[in-house]
Design an enzyme around this catalytic site. Sequence first.
Site, mmCIF file in Angstrom:
data_model
loop_
_atom_site.group_PDB
_atom_site.id
_atom_site.type_symbol
_atom_site.label_atom_id
_atom_site.label_comp_id
_atom_site.label_asym_id
_atom_site.label_seq_id
_atom_site.Cartn_x
_atom_site.Cartn_y
_atom_site.Cartn_z
ATOM 1 C CB CYS A 162 -4.556 -1.372 4.498
ATOM 2 S SG CYS A 162 -3.604 -1.486 6.040
ATOM 3 C CE LYS A 183 -7.594 1.429 3.843
ATOM 4 N NZ LYS A 183 -6.258 1.829 4.386
ATOM 5 C CD GLU A 190 -2.595 1.178 2.682
ATOM 6 O OE1 GLU A 190 -3.627 1.877 2.754
ATOM 7 O OE2 GLU A 190 -2.176 0.487 3.637
#
Length: 287
Positions: A153, A116, A43
């Site tokens: 993540c 995300k 990331e």
Amino acid sequence: MPEVAIAVTQFACGDDHDTNADRAEALVRQAAAAGGQVILLQELFHGPYFCKTEDPRYFAWAQPFEGNPLVARFADLARELGVVLPISFFERAGPAHFNSLAMVDADGKILGCYRKSHIPQGPGYEEKYYFSPGDTGFRVWDTGFGRIGVGICWDQWFPEAARAMALMGAEMLLYPTAIGSEPPAPGYDSQPHWEMTMRGHAAANILPVAASNRIGREVQDGQEVIFYGTSFISDPAGQLVTQAGRTEEACLVAKFDLDAIGELRRSWGLFRDRRPDLYNALKGFGG
């Protein structure tokens, strides 16, 4: 489809963006030379993890998705090597900012962007200051080496995200990540929990899962995070196939027969026996 080789990498990121991109490219080349066909970088690998504190100067690092120079560079690399590259980047979209990923196919074509969905907030991980919650929904892409779902993540902690991508036809799940120590609790180690959660996604959905994390100690405005690496690839039963250590740079590759895994998944009947009519508690329930 014959066997597909998934690769994960991990490395420490410094302050110089060009140096980080060069290191990422070198590891992609190493992974491709080792047979990797779907190669996962960590990331926000272009720079240090700037979310350790809230600082407006880092908004200048964001770039639009269209014409993004980092994505373009790695699209050229994907085309040259004939590999699939999910590329994590800091996106600016009008007045909003996102923690995003561009999916690049093995011919260098940019298939689209995922933003995300789940944004964490806590000491050392101040992401809500920088990123709006993603508005793309979960994405699954048909690539030259299989149908790929990607979370970023904090997304990896949510079984709903993994299941949604599996129901959309994902044959593998990839999670670029940046996680390490917890500044308020330096003696606490989340690594076993982090790993087991994703291995559970593999077992529950009967597909390979790969995670790529960064390594190294980073300090920003007095806030320290030590990233614990341990990037890994899990098989469809949730068992580790290969895993890196906590401190060393790494490039790991594992092969999977996606057709055989698909047959196994169908034979278990996990999706056939789902009872969505009983899952109403998932709608709008706050923990």
